[in-house]
Design a protein around this motif. Structure first.
Motif, PDB file in Angstrom:
ATOM      1  N   SER A 155       0.813  -1.219   0.000  1.00  0.00           N
ATOM      2  CA  SER A 155       0.000   0.000   0.000  1.00  0.00           C
ATOM      3  C   SER A 155       0.842   1.263   0.000  1.00  0.00           C
ATOM      4  O   SER A 155       0.300   2.356   0.128  1.00  0.00           O
ATOM      5  CB  SER A 155      -0.912   0.000   1.231  1.00  0.00           C
ATOM      6  OG  SER A 155      -1.758  -1.127   1.230  1.00  0.00           O
ATOM      7  N   GLY A 156       2.155   1.127  -0.115  1.00  0.00           N
ATOM      8  CA  GLY A 156       3.021   2.294  -0.180  1.00  0.00           C
ATOM      9  C   GLY A 156       3.957   2.376   1.011  1.00  0.00           C
ATOM     10  O   GLY A 156       3.949   1.532   1.903  1.00  0.00           O
ATOM     11  N   ASP A 157       4.759   3.413   1.031  1.00  0.00           N
ATOM     12  CA  ASP A 157       5.752   3.630   2.073  1.00  0.00           C
ATOM     13  C   ASP A 157       5.349   4.864   2.875  1.00  0.00           C
ATOM     14  O   ASP A 157       5.515   6.008   2.427  1.00  0.00           O
ATOM     15  CB  ASP A 157       7.128   3.843   1.446  1.00  0.00           C
ATOM     16  CG  ASP A 157       8.229   3.983   2.498  1.00  0.00           C
ATOM     17  OD1 ASP A 157       7.898   3.905   3.693  1.00  0.00           O
ATOM     18  OD2 ASP A 157       9.396   4.156   2.113  1.00  0.00           O
ATOM     19  N   PRO A 158       4.794   4.675   4.079  1.00  0.00           N
ATOM     20  CA  PRO A 158       4.373   5.844   4.871  1.00  0.00           C
ATOM     21  C   PRO A 158       5.546   6.734   5.274  1.00  0.00           C
ATOM     22  O   PRO A 158       5.360   7.929   5.475  1.00  0.00           O
ATOM     23  CB  PRO A 158       3.686   5.215   6.085  1.00  0.00           C
ATOM     24  CG  PRO A 158       4.153   3.799   6.134  1.00  0.00           C
ATOM     25  CD  PRO A 158       4.455   3.410   4.729  1.00  0.00           C
ATOM     26  N   ALA A 159       6.752   6.158   5.409  1.00  0.00           N
ATOM     27  CA  ALA A 159       7.911   6.975   5.749  1.00  0.00           C
ATOM     28  C   ALA A 159       8.198   7.990   4.642  1.00  0.00           C
ATOM     29  O   ALA A 159       8.579   9.128   4.911  1.00  0.00           O
ATOM     30  CB  ALA A 159       9.129   6.089   5.989  1.00  0.00           C
ATOM     31  N   ALA A 160       8.001   7.566   3.390  1.00  0.00           N
ATOM     32  CA  ALA A 160       8.202   8.489   2.274  1.00  0.00           C
ATOM     33  C   ALA A 160       7.148   9.586   2.289  1.00  0.00           C
ATOM     34  O   ALA A 160       7.424  10.746   1.940  1.00  0.00           O
ATOM     35  CB  ALA A 160       8.150   7.719   0.955  1.00  0.00           C
ATOM     36  N   ALA A 161       5.919   9.245   2.702  1.00  0.00           N
ATOM     37  CA  ALA A 161       4.862  10.255   2.782  1.00  0.00           C
ATOM     38  C   ALA A 161       5.174  11.293   3.857  1.00  0.00           C
ATOM     39  O   ALA A 161       4.772  12.455   3.746  1.00  0.00           O
ATOM     40  CB  ALA A 161       3.523   9.588   3.057  1.00  0.00           C
ATOM     41  N   LEU A 162       5.908  10.881   4.893  1.00  0.00           N
ATOM     42  CA  LEU A 162       6.261  11.824   5.962  1.00  0.00           C
ATOM     43  C   LEU A 162       7.326  12.823   5.526  1.00  0.00           C
ATOM     44  O   LEU A 162       7.524  13.836   6.199  1.00  0.00           O
ATOM     45  CB  LEU A 162       6.770  11.060   7.188  1.00  0.00           C
ATOM     46  CG  LEU A 162       5.740  10.544   8.192  1.00  0.00           C
ATOM     47  CD1 LEU A 162       6.428   9.807   9.325  1.00  0.00           C
ATOM     48  CD2 LEU A 162       4.900  11.684   8.745  1.00  0.00           C
ATOM     49  N   LEU A 163       8.025  12.537   4.421  1.00  0.00           N
ATOM     50  CA  LEU A 163       9.083  13.445   3.966  1.00  0.00           C
ATOM     51  C   LEU A 163       8.532  14.839   3.710  1.00  0.00           C
ATOM     52  O   LEU A 163       9.153  15.843   4.057  1.00  0.00           O
ATOM     53  CB  LEU A 163       9.746  12.891   2.699  1.00  0.00           C
ATOM     54  CG  LEU A 163      10.551  11.595   2.873  1.00  0.00           C
ATOM     55  CD1 LEU A 163      11.092  11.135   1.526  1.00  0.00           C
ATOM     56  CD2 LEU A 163      11.680  11.784   3.864  1.00  0.00           C
ATOM     57  N   GLU A 164       7.343  14.908   3.109  1.00  0.00           N
ATOM     58  CA  GLU A 164       6.737  16.214   2.834  1.00  0.00           C
ATOM     59  C   GLU A 164       6.270  16.878   4.127  1.00  0.00           C
ATOM     60  O   GLU A 164       6.394  18.090   4.292  1.00  0.00           O
ATOM     61  CB  GLU A 164       5.554  16.058   1.877  1.00  0.00           C
ATOM     62  CG  GLU A 164       4.910  17.386   1.513  1.00  0.00           C
ATOM     63  CD  GLU A 164       3.701  17.225   0.621  1.00  0.00           C
ATOM     64  OE1 GLU A 164       3.100  18.247   0.257  1.00  0.00           O
ATOM     65  OE2 GLU A 164       3.342  16.071   0.296  1.00  0.00           O
ATOM     66  N   VAL A 165       5.752  16.075   5.054  1.00  0.00           N
ATOM     67  CA  VAL A 165       5.253  16.629   6.310  1.00  0.00           C
ATOM     68  C   VAL A 165       6.386  17.269   7.103  1.00  0.00           C
ATOM     69  O   VAL A 165       6.220  18.341   7.702  1.00  0.00           O
ATOM     70  CB  VAL A 165       4.582  15.517   7.145  1.00  0.00           C
ATOM     71  CG1 VAL A 165       4.135  16.052   8.500  1.00  0.00           C
ATOM     72  CG2 VAL A 165       3.403  14.927   6.396  1.00  0.00           C
ATOM     73  N   LEU A 166       7.555  16.638   7.115  1.00  0.00           N
ATOM     74  CA  LEU A 166       8.656  17.069   7.972  1.00  0.00           C
ATOM     75  C   LEU A 166       9.714  17.880   7.239  1.00  0.00           C
ATOM     76  O   LEU A 166      10.828  18.032   7.742  1.00  0.00           O
ATOM     77  CB  LEU A 166       9.302  15.842   8.630  1.00  0.00           C
ATOM     78  CG  LEU A 166       8.364  14.989   9.503  1.00  0.00           C
ATOM     79  CD1 LEU A 166       9.099  13.797  10.076  1.00  0.00           C
ATOM     80  CD2 LEU A 166       7.759  15.821  10.609  1.00  0.00           C
ATOM     81  N   ASP A 167       9.396  18.384   6.079  1.00  0.00           N
ATOM     82  CA  ASP A 167      10.337  19.227   5.335  1.00  0.00           C
ATOM     83  C   ASP A 167       9.855  20.675   5.403  1.00  0.00           C
ATOM     84  O   ASP A 167       8.815  21.017   4.833  1.00  0.00           O
ATOM     85  CB  ASP A 167      10.425  18.779   3.875  1.00  0.00           C
ATOM     86  CG  ASP A 167      11.568  19.474   3.145  1.00  0.00           C
ATOM     87  OD1 ASP A 167      12.033  20.521   3.636  1.00  0.00           O
ATOM     88  OD2 ASP A 167      11.992  18.972   2.098  1.00  0.00           O
ATOM     89  N   PRO A 168      10.575  21.558   6.123  1.00  0.00           N
ATOM     90  CA  PRO A 168      10.124  22.956   6.241  1.00  0.00           C
ATOM     91  C   PRO A 168       9.982  23.675   4.905  1.00  0.00           C
ATOM     92  O   PRO A 168       9.261  24.666   4.818  1.00  0.00           O
ATOM     93  CB  PRO A 168      11.228  23.594   7.101  1.00  0.00           C
ATOM     94  CG  PRO A 168      11.869  22.460   7.821  1.00  0.00           C
ATOM     95  CD  PRO A 168      11.795  21.292   6.885  1.00  0.00           C
ATOM     96  N   GLU A 169      10.663  23.175   3.884  1.00  0.00           N
ATOM     97  CA  GLU A 169      10.580  23.815   2.574  1.00  0.00           C
ATOM     98  C   GLU A 169       9.352  23.358   1.786  1.00  0.00           C
ATOM     99  O   GLU A 169       9.007  23.962   0.773  1.00  0.00           O
ATOM    100  CB  GLU A 169      11.843  23.503   1.763  1.00  0.00           C
ATOM    101  CG  GLU A 169      13.135  23.962   2.419  1.00  0.00           C
ATOM    102  CD  GLU A 169      13.154  25.469   2.632  1.00  0.00           C
ATOM    103  OE1 GLU A 169      12.595  26.190   1.774  1.00  0.00           O
ATOM    104  OE2 GLU A 169      13.718  25.919   3.638  1.00  0.00           O
TER     105      GLU A 169
END
Length: 793
Positions: free
Chosen positions: A424-438
Motif C-alpha cells: 500500500s506504499g511507504d508511509p515513511a516516504a509520505a512523511l518526507l513532505e510533512v517534515l520538510d520545512p521547505e
C-alpha cells in the motif's frame, strides 16, 4: 360566589358532561388530592398555559375558564394514577387565593347563549354525523364509536365527544371551550371538521400513489416530507439544526482558494438535493474544511525561565537533553516562531520521550496532539484516501490538526521508527513532505485535495532506534539522544514522581504507605532491568496494590512501613540478575562491556586451545561483526606475539572463543579489544585482572577504534564491581556524560593502539611492528610452513 380548590390540567381541555377517566403521572400531587377529598371531592379543573416540573405556578399560568368537577375515585396504577370524575358544568374564575400547596378559585357558572334555532342545529348535527361517518370508513376499528355518535342530537354532545380526538393545540381547544355562543361554537367546530376531512383525504390520496412495489427511494422521500410536516407542527423545525453551509463558509473567512473549493462543493450539494448518492460525502468534506484551523494562531511569547522550571519539575536528570530543548526554545523565541520546528527524541523505551513532548507543549502554552505511527504500513494513513473510495478518510496529520483546533500545535509523531513498507506504499516516504520545512507549507492530503500549511507546527518525533529510520527522513529532523537512566536517577524519579503517582492511582496517600530508601534501591536493582522506568512503575504499582489490600482489611496499621527484607513477600522473588566479576580470572578470560536496549552489561570472553589442525571455532551466537573481530584479533596475535607461539604451534591447535549466555544474540563493533586481550592472555598464559574491563574495536593495523554506548557500559561496569576500564582514546570526551558518583570510583585508561592495551592488561612490552622483519622471519621458515613468499602463494 363559590370557592373550590383548583386542579391543574396539563395539555387537556374538558368538554363533556358526565363521568370521565383521566390518567396522572407519578408527579400527581397527593396533598392536593387530600384537599379535594376534604371538600367532598369537588374542585375546579383549569388548564395550564405552560407546564413545568416544579409544580410552582401563579394565577397567570392558568386559563380562567374551566369546569366544576367531582373526583369520585383515585386508584394507583403501574405508571401513575387513574382518576374517575364527574364533569358538572362550565365555570369562569374571577379570582384566586393562594394557600399552602393549593390555589382556591372563586367562580361562577358560565352557561351557553342559545342563538341558533333548533332546525339549523338539527341540519348542522346531521352534516357533522355524515362527515364523521364518511371519515370513519378510512379509520379501521372506529365503527363502534361512530355508532355511538349517530345517537347524539345536539352540537354540544358532538363537540364534547369529538374534540379530544382532533389534532389541535391546547390553545385552539381552549378557545372553543370559552365560546358562549352556540352558533359561533358550532360554526368553528364545523370548520375544524372540514379541515380535518381535507387533510385526511389528502393523506389518503398521497398514500394511494405509492404501492409496496414502487421504488424505496420515493417512499423514503415521502416519509421524510411527512416527518418534516410533523416536526413543523411540533415546533421542531429542521431549519433550526440544518446546516447552512454557504453562510458558514462566509462566516469562517477561509483562504480565497479554499473558499472557492468549498462553494463549488455546496453548489454540487444543492444540485443533487439532500438525498443524493454523494450528499453525505460532500457534507463530510465540508464539515472537515469548516473544522480545520486555517488562520495563523496567536503567537505567545515564550518564557524561557518558566520553561526551564516546568522541565525540571516534571523530569529528573536528562540535563543535556533539557539544555538542548531550552536552547531550541530560545531560538524559537528569537525567531518569533516564524516557522515550525522538527525534533527527533531517540532513546530506549520508558525514558520519558512522549512526556517530554507534552512538557514542551505546556511550556509553549500550545495545543498538544499525538498520533502513533507504530505498525502503520499504508501511505493513506499519512496522506489520506481519495474521496472516490468508499469509506474515505483524511490522513492522521489532517485529523490531528482538526483535533488541535490550532494552526501551531505541538504535534507528536510517536514511534516513527516503527513505520513499515507494504504493497500500500511507504508511509515513511509520505512523511518526507510533512517534515520538510521547505515543502510542508503546501501539504496535500488526498482527501482534502487542497494545500494545507503545516509550517507553523512544532513536530516532535520519538523513536527507540535510529537504524530503522530511513536516511532521507532522518535528515529532516534534529536528533536529540536520550540515554538510559542510572540507578541514582531512577531512585530520584521513583521517590519524586512514580511512587506518588502509584499512591494517587490507588486512592492512597503518603500517610498510608512509607517506603524505605533501601527498599527503593532494591526494587530498582533486583526487580527491574531496563533503560527507562516503565517496569519500575509497574513494580511500584504492584507493591501499592498489595499493600492497599492489607490496609483496607485491617491486617496492618497505617502508615504501612515497607523495608527491603519485606519485598520478597510482596513482589515475589528477584527478577533481575547482574553478572558480578570474580576474584580472579584464569588465562584466556577477559571482562568486556556491551550495550543493550535496556542499558549496559558486562560479558566474559573465554578462549581455549584444543588439539586440532589450526581451525577457529566461535560460539555464543555471535553476529558477523563479532566473528570478524575474532578473526582480526587472531591475525594480530599471530603477527605481534609470534615470539610466544610460532605458526607451527597455531597449526597444531584449534582456537575456541566463547561468549557465555549463548541463547542471547550478540553483535556489534565493540568487542575487538576484548577478543584480542583474551587470545593474548591465552597465548602468553598470563591472567588478566578480574577488576579490569575494556571496550573498543581494533583494526588490522593495530589501531583501537572508538565505540558507542560508553555511559551505559561504564555504569554496568561500576555496578558489577569493576575498578579500572580501558577505553579508546577518542571516547575520552564521552566520560563527561557519566554520572559523577560513578566515574569518581573508577580508573580510566585511554589507548590508541593494541600495544597499549596489552601493556595495561598483561604487562607486555611489545616493540613497534616492522613488517619487513616479520616477513624475513617467515622467509627463514618458509620451508617449514610450506609456502613461497616470493611467489605470493
Amino acid at each position: 360566589m363559590n370557592k373550590h380548590v383548583v386542579m391543574p390540567l396539563k395539555d387537556m381541555v374538558l368538554f363533556s358532561k358526565g363521568q370521565i377517566h383521566i390518567n396522572a403521572d407519578e408527579h400527581y400531587d397527593m396533598l392536593l388530592q387530600k384537599r379535594i377529598d376534604e371538600n367532598d371531592g369537588y374542585a375546579i379543573a383549569l388548564t395550564l398555559k405552560e407546564y413545568n416540573d416544579t409544580n410552582i405556578y401563579n394565577e397567570k399560568d392558568f386559563y380562567h375558564i374551566g369546569n366544576l368537577i367531582k373526583v369520585t375515585k383515585v386508584s394507583r396504577e403501574s405508571n401513575g394514577y387513574r382518576l374517575s370524575m364527574d364533569v358538572l358544568e362550565r365555570v369562569i374564575v374571577s379570582s384566586f387565593d393562594v394557600e399552602p400547596n393549593a390555589f382556591i378559585a372563586t367562580y361562577e357558572p358560565l352557561a351557553d347563549m342559545v342563538d341558533m334555532d333548533p332546525k339549523s342545529e338539527e341540519e348542522m348535527v346531521g352534516y357533522v354525523k355524515n362527515m364523521t361517518e364518511e371519515m370513519s370508513k378510512n379509520i379501521p376499528g372506529s365503527e363502534g364509536f361512530t355508532k355511538h355518535l349517530l345517537q347524539m342530537t345536539s352540537m354540544n354532545e358532538l363537540i364534547a365527544a369529538l374534540m379530544p380526538y382532533l389534532h389541535l393545540s391546547t390553545e385552539e381547544k381552549q378557545a372553543v371551550l370559552e365560546m358562549t355562543s352556540i352558533r359561533k361554537k358550532s360554526l368553528r367546530f364545523l370548520d375544524i371538521m372540514i379541515e380535518r376531512k381535507e387533510q385526511l383525504n389528502l393523506q389518503i390520496e398521497m398514500n394511494s400513489k405509492f404501492s409496496d412495489s414502487m421504488n424505496q427511494t420515493y417512499r423514503e422521500r415521502l416519509l421524510r416530507e411527512q416527518l418534516k410536516s410533523i416536526q413543523e407542527e411540533l415546533g421542531e423545525k429542521e431549519g433550526k439544526s440544518k446546516k447552512d453551509y454557504r453562510a458558514k463558509i462566509k462566516e469562517a473567512k477561509l483562504p480565497e482558494d479554499i473558499e472557492e473549493i468549498a462553494l463549488e462543493e455546496v453548489d454540487k450539494l444543492d444540485r443533487m438535493g439532500p438525498n443524493g448518492a454523494e450528499s453525505n460525502v460532500i457534507r463530510s468534506y465540508l464539515d472537515l474544511i469548516l473544522s480545520l484551523p486555517w488562520h495563523a494562531s496567536e503567537v505567545k511569547d515564550i518564557d524561557i525561565l518558566e520553561a526551564e522550571e516546568a522541565l525540571d519539575s516534571r523530569h529528573y536528570g536528562l540535563k543535556k537533553v533539557k539544555e538542548r530543548i531550552i536552547q531550541h526554545l530560545t531560538v524559537m523565541k528569537l525567531k518569533k516562531n516564524k516557522q515550525g520546528s522538527i525534533l527527533l527524541l531517540v532513546g530506549p523505551p520508558g525514558t520519558g520521550k512522549t512526556s517530554l513532548a507534552r512538557s514542551i507543549a505546556e511550556a509553549l502554552d500550545r495545543e498538544y496532539v499525538r498520533i502513533s505511527l507504530g505498525g502503520v504500513r499504508d501511505e493513506a494513513e499519512i496522506r489520506g484516501h481519495r474521496r472516490t473510495y468508499i469509506g474515505a478518510m483524511p490522513g492522521k496529520i489532517i485529523q490531528g490538526m482538526k483535533r488541535a483546533g490550532s494552526k501551531n500545535p505541538v504535534f507528536v509523531l510517536d514511534e516513527v521508527d516503527k513505520l513499515m513498507v507494504s504493497a500500500s506504499g511507504d508511509p515513511a516516504a509520505a512523511l518526507l513532505e510533512v517534515l520538510d520545512p521547505e515543502q510542508n507549507n503546501t501539504f496535500n492530503d488526498h482527501y482534502l485535495d487542497a494545500p494545507y500549511d503545516l509550517s507553523d507546527v512544532f513536530f516532535i518525533a520519538t523513536a527507540n532506534d535510529l537504524r530503522t529510520i530511513p536516511g532521507p527522513l532522518r535528515d529532516r529532523m534534529e536528533i536529540i539522544q536520550i540515554g538510559s537512566y542510572t540507578a541514582v536517577e531512577k531512585y530520584h524519579i521513583a521517590v519524586r514522581h512514580l511512587f506518588n503517582q502509584s499512591l494517587e492511582e490507588h486512592g492512597l496517600t503518603e500517610d498510608d504507605i512509607k517506603l524505605s530508601e533501601n527498599a527503593f534501591k532494591a526494587i530498582i536493582d533486583k526487580y527491574t532491568r531496563e533503560a527507562g522506568v516503565r517496569n519500575l512503575k509497574r513494580q511500584l504499582d504492584k507493591l501499592v496494590r498489595v499493600s492497599s489490600e492489607k490496609i483496607v482489611t485491617g491486617k496492618v496499621e497505617r502508615p504501612y512501613r515497607i523495608r527491603e527484607n519485606m519485598l520478597t513477600s510482596i513482589l515475589g522473588h528477584e527478577i533481575a540478575r547482574y553478572d558480578l566479576v570474580k576474584e580472579e580470572n584464569s588465562p584466556g578470560v577477559v571482562t568486556g562491556l556491551a550495550w543493550t536496549p535496556v542499558g549496559g552489561d558486562i560479558l566474559f570472553i573465554e578462549s581455549a586451545f584444543i588439539p586440532g589442525k589450526g581451525s577457529l571455532m566461535v560460539t555464543g551466537q555471535l553476529g558477523d561483526v563479532m566473528k570478524e573481530s575474532v578473526r582480526i584479533s587472531l591475525s594480530l596475535i599471530k603477527s605481534r606475539l609470534h615470539t610466544y607461539m610460532t605458526p607451527q604451534d597455531f597449526a597444531k591447535l584449534d582456537l575456541h572463543v566463547h561468549v557465555p549466555a549463548g541463547a542471547t544474540p550478540k553483535d556489534g563493533p565493540s568487542a575487538g579489544v576484548t577478543m584480542l586481550t583474551a587470545i593474548a592472555s591465552l597465548v602468553t598464559n598470563k591472567p588478566v585482572d578480574s577488576k579490569l574491563a575494556m571496550t573498543g574495536e581494533v583494526s588490522l593495523r593495530g589501531a583501537v577504534l572508538p565505540v558507542g554506548g560508553i555511559k551505559e557500559k561504564v555504569i554496568a561496569a561500576h555496578r558489577s564491581g569493576i575498578k579500572k576500564i580501558i577505553l579508546p582514546f577518542e571516547n575520552k570526551r564521552d566520560i563527561e556524560d557519566v554520572p559523577v558518583e560513578v566515574k569518581s570510583q573508577l580508573t580510566f585508561v585511554y589507548v590508541k593502539k593494541i600495544e597499549e592495551v596489552l601493556t595495561e592488561a598483561l604487562g607486555l612490552e611489545l616493540p613497534e611492528p616492522y613488517v619487513n622483519d616479520f616477513m624475513l622471519n617467515i622467509d627463514d621458515k618458509k620451508s617449514e610452513i610450506g609456502f613461497n613468499v616470493n611467489e605470493g602463494h
